[in-house]
Design a protein around this motif. Structure first.
Motif, PDB file in Angstrom:
ATOM      1  N   LEU A 224       0.793  -1.223  -0.066  1.00 48.82           N
ATOM      2  CA  LEU A 224       0.001   0.126  -0.066  1.00 48.82           C
ATOM      3  C   LEU A 224       0.742   1.356  -0.087  1.00 48.82           C
ATOM      4  O   LEU A 224       0.227   2.411  -0.350  1.00 48.82           O
ATOM      5  CB  LEU A 224      -0.927  -0.072   1.243  1.00 48.82           C
ATOM      6  CG  LEU A 224      -2.093  -0.993   1.179  1.00 48.82           C
ATOM      7  CD1 LEU A 224      -2.800  -0.999   2.763  1.00 48.82           C
ATOM      8  CD2 LEU A 224      -3.075  -0.601  -0.042  1.00 48.82           C
ATOM      9  N   SER A 225       2.154   1.166   0.104  1.00 53.49           N
ATOM     10  CA  SER A 225       3.016   2.391   0.258  1.00 53.49           C
ATOM     11  C   SER A 225       2.821   3.400  -0.598  1.00 53.49           C
ATOM     12  O   SER A 225       2.614   4.580  -0.421  1.00 53.49           O
ATOM     13  CB  SER A 225       4.360   2.003   0.405  1.00 53.49           C
ATOM     14  OG  SER A 225       5.223   3.053   0.605  1.00 53.49           O
ATOM     15  N   ALA A 226       3.113   2.889  -2.026  1.00 56.37           N
ATOM     16  CA  ALA A 226       2.936   3.991  -3.271  1.00 56.37           C
ATOM     17  C   ALA A 226       1.528   4.359  -3.257  1.00 56.37           C
ATOM     18  O   ALA A 226       1.273   5.749  -3.420  1.00 56.37           O
ATOM     19  CB  ALA A 226       3.511   3.314  -4.400  1.00 56.37           C
ATOM     20  N   LEU A 227       0.803   3.673  -2.966  1.00 55.96           N
ATOM     21  CA  LEU A 227      -0.881   4.143  -3.086  1.00 55.96           C
ATOM     22  C   LEU A 227      -1.265   5.118  -1.862  1.00 55.96           C
ATOM     23  O   LEU A 227      -1.833   6.298  -2.467  1.00 55.96           O
ATOM     24  CB  LEU A 227      -1.799   2.847  -2.869  1.00 55.96           C
ATOM     25  CG  LEU A 227      -3.053   3.311  -2.939  1.00 55.96           C
ATOM     26  CD1 LEU A 227      -3.724   3.939  -4.110  1.00 55.96           C
ATOM     27  CD2 LEU A 227      -4.071   2.011  -2.480  1.00 55.96           C
ATOM     28  N   VAL A 228      -0.606   4.991  -0.896  1.00 56.37           N
ATOM     29  CA  VAL A 228      -1.192   5.656   0.281  1.00 56.37           C
ATOM     30  C   VAL A 228      -0.324   7.086   0.036  1.00 56.37           C
ATOM     31  O   VAL A 228      -1.083   8.316   0.167  1.00 56.37           O
ATOM     32  CB  VAL A 228      -0.754   5.136   1.643  1.00 56.37           C
ATOM     33  CG1 VAL A 228      -0.861   6.112   2.720  1.00 56.37           C
ATOM     34  CG2 VAL A 228      -1.687   4.000   1.752  1.00 56.37           C
ATOM     35  N   ARG A 229       0.971   7.137  -0.309  1.00 67.11           N
ATOM     36  CA  ARG A 229       1.588   8.175  -0.337  1.00 67.11           C
ATOM     37  C   ARG A 229       1.194   9.019  -1.653  1.00 67.11           C
ATOM     38  O   ARG A 229       1.032  10.364  -1.331  1.00 67.11           O
ATOM     39  CB  ARG A 229       3.215   7.882  -0.689  1.00 67.11           C
ATOM     40  CG  ARG A 229       3.787   7.125   0.496  1.00 67.11           C
ATOM     41  CD  ARG A 229       5.300   6.904   0.498  1.00 67.11           C
ATOM     42  NE  ARG A 229       5.565   6.144   1.460  1.00 67.11           N
ATOM     43  CZ  ARG A 229       6.325   6.632   2.547  1.00 67.11           C
ATOM     44  NH1 ARG A 229       6.297   7.975   2.758  1.00 67.11           N
ATOM     45  NH2 ARG A 229       6.771   5.868   3.504  1.00 67.11           N
ATOM     46  N   SER A 230       0.745   8.527  -2.640  1.00 67.86           N
ATOM     47  CA  SER A 230       0.403   9.299  -3.808  1.00 67.86           C
ATOM     48  C   SER A 230      -0.963   9.823  -3.682  1.00 67.86           C
ATOM     49  O   SER A 230      -1.300  10.929  -4.195  1.00 67.86           O
ATOM     50  CB  SER A 230       0.495   8.382  -5.003  1.00 67.86           C
ATOM     51  OG  SER A 230      -0.400   7.118  -4.938  1.00 67.86           O
ATOM     52  N   THR A 231      -1.784   9.018  -2.827  1.00 64.26           N
ATOM     53  CA  THR A 231      -3.230   9.559  -2.511  1.00 64.26           C
ATOM     54  C   THR A 231      -3.103  10.790  -1.636  1.00 64.26           C
ATOM     55  O   THR A 231      -3.878  11.951  -1.721  1.00 64.26           O
ATOM     56  CB  THR A 231      -4.216   8.468  -1.782  1.00 64.26           C
ATOM     57  OG1 THR A 231      -4.005   7.262  -2.863  1.00 64.26           O
ATOM     58  CG2 THR A 231      -5.394   8.881  -1.653  1.00 64.26           C
ATOM     59  N   VAL A 232      -2.220  10.588  -0.445  1.00 62.00           N
ATOM     60  CA  VAL A 232      -2.097  11.600   0.388  1.00 62.00           C
ATOM     61  C   VAL A 232      -1.597  12.782  -0.482  1.00 62.00           C
ATOM     62  O   VAL A 232      -2.043  14.144  -0.198  1.00 62.00           O
ATOM     63  CB  VAL A 232      -1.382  11.292   1.467  1.00 62.00           C
ATOM     64  CG1 VAL A 232      -0.649  12.509   2.457  1.00 62.00           C
ATOM     65  CG2 VAL A 232      -2.156  10.237   2.288  1.00 62.00           C
ATOM     66  N   ASP A 233      -0.394  12.749  -1.198  1.00 60.64           N
ATOM     67  CA  ASP A 233      -0.043  13.971  -1.768  1.00 60.64           C
ATOM     68  C   ASP A 233      -0.927  14.386  -2.792  1.00 60.64           C
ATOM     69  O   ASP A 233      -0.981  15.831  -2.972  1.00 60.64           O
ATOM     70  CB  ASP A 233       1.226  13.425  -2.657  1.00 60.64           C
ATOM     71  CG  ASP A 233       2.293  12.969  -2.043  1.00 60.64           C
ATOM     72  OD1 ASP A 233       2.457  13.517  -0.619  1.00 60.64           O
ATOM     73  OD2 ASP A 233       3.173  12.515  -2.534  1.00 60.64           O
ATOM     74  N   GLN A 234      -1.874  13.865  -3.342  1.00 57.36           N
ATOM     75  CA  GLN A 234      -2.916  14.399  -4.303  1.00 57.36           C
ATOM     76  C   GLN A 234      -3.939  15.213  -3.262  1.00 57.36           C
ATOM     77  O   GLN A 234      -4.321  16.373  -3.898  1.00 57.36           O
ATOM     78  CB  GLN A 234      -3.617  13.228  -5.058  1.00 57.36           C
ATOM     79  CG  GLN A 234      -4.761  13.748  -5.988  1.00 57.36           C
ATOM     80  CD  GLN A 234      -5.401  12.609  -6.595  1.00 57.36           C
ATOM     81  OE1 GLN A 234      -5.124  11.513  -6.596  1.00 57.36           O
ATOM     82  NE2 GLN A 234      -6.582  13.095  -7.580  1.00 57.36           N
ATOM     83  N   ALA A 235      -4.388  14.544  -2.100  1.00 61.10           N
ATOM     84  CA  ALA A 235      -5.348  15.178  -1.395  1.00 61.10           C
ATOM     85  C   ALA A 235      -4.876  16.485  -0.846  1.00 61.10           C
ATOM     86  O   ALA A 235      -5.416  17.561  -0.703  1.00 61.10           O
ATOM     87  CB  ALA A 235      -5.606  14.301  -0.353  1.00 61.10           C
ATOM     88  N   LEU A 236      -3.432  16.543  -0.477  1.00 59.20           N
ATOM     89  CA  LEU A 236      -2.975  17.599  -0.096  1.00 59.20           C
ATOM     90  C   LEU A 236      -2.683  18.883  -0.960  1.00 59.20           C
ATOM     91  O   LEU A 236      -3.017  20.082  -0.881  1.00 59.20           O
ATOM     92  CB  LEU A 236      -1.711  17.483   0.571  1.00 59.20           C
ATOM     93  CG  LEU A 236      -1.456  16.495   1.760  1.00 59.20           C
ATOM     94  CD1 LEU A 236       0.092  16.159   2.019  1.00 59.20           C
ATOM     95  CD2 LEU A 236      -2.104  17.269   3.137  1.00 59.20           C
TER      96      LEU A 236
END
Length: 250
Positions: A224-236
């Motif tokens: 999940l690492s890449a998914l979570v990081r990219s999702t958080v970056d997009q939300a921010l």
């Protein structure tokens, strides 16, 4: 909240201490935050006078090598700047207890790193002539030198009396953070925002990794690492104000 206005003996002492850009810094609190804050300030040229003992002195010595382990009274006695990096519930009693023992010194800088408290919690120290500062780096600490890199990409909430606000902002910058002023009355709301982001993120990741583990996915955290990081970056990115287009040059 009592503070020391410019022109008093307290502010003159701070000016004298900072004339060469160097402070004697003592750390009370040897958890994840205190040693890293000490290491960051040491990297900015300050001298670490001592740190109190914690549950993992070996980890602390790796972050702050050759720094003496002292009791809280001795840390305060030796330091121009005292950093209080203790759990939220312990902070008021610690400040009051040291005041009752006559530990705080005229013109001494006292900085805590708690998200929810502003400078009111330092009133007992300020009444003895100390200068109260609240600087909270908005990041999750591991308590290791890895955090020093993360600090350089972080913001810090800063609260201080107006005459000494530049000192608090300068210390935040020396930690590697971009300072953001948060008013005393807004510290509770600020802490709620920090706690919401932190706890919600942890719970969602734990829930998702549990589901993946249940269906046989190996290393669900890594998956999940890449998914979570990219999702958080997009939300921010979506939460940040858009930068308006500049008009074309004439």
């Amino acid at each position: 909240m009592p503070g020391r206005p410019e022109g008093t003996a307290a502010s003159r002492r701070v000016d004298a201490v900072r004339r060469d850009g160097r402070l004697g810094v003592g750390i009370i609190g040897a958890g994840r935050v205190g040693p890293v804050v000490g290491a960051a300030l040491a990297g900015a040229g300050h001298a670490i006078t001592g740190i109190t003992s914690g549950s993992d002195d070996e980890r602390v010595s790796a972050v702050l090598p050759d720094v003496p382990v002292l009791d809280a009274l001795e840390v305060v006695r030796r330091s121009e700047l005292v950093v209080l990096a203790v759990p939220h519930a312990e902070l008021p009693g610690l400040v009051r207890g040291l005041a009752d023992l006559g530990a705080w010194q005229l013109g001494q800088l006292v900085l805590h790193t708690d998200a929810a408290h502003g400078i009111e919690v330092l009133r007992a120290a300020a009444e003895k002539g100390a200068i109260p500062l609240a600087v909270h780096p908005a990041m999750a600490f591991t308590g290791t030198t890895i955090d020093l890199r993360q600090l350089s990409a972080s913001y810090a909430a800063v609260t201080a009396p107006a005459p000494v606000l530049p000192i608090a902002q300068a210390l935040a910058v020396e930690l590697g953070c971009e300072p953001v002023v948060v008013e005393e009355a807004d510290r509770a709301a600020y802490a709620e925002a920090i706690a919401t982001a932190s706890e919600f993120s942890r719970q969602i990741v734990r829930q998702a990794t549990g589901i993946l583990r249940g269906i046989g996915v190996e290393n669900p955290g890594g998956y999940l690492s890449a998914l979570v990081r990219s999702t958080v970056d997009q939300a921010l990115t979506e939460a940040s104000p858009a930068i308006p287009d500049l008009p074309p040059e004439e």
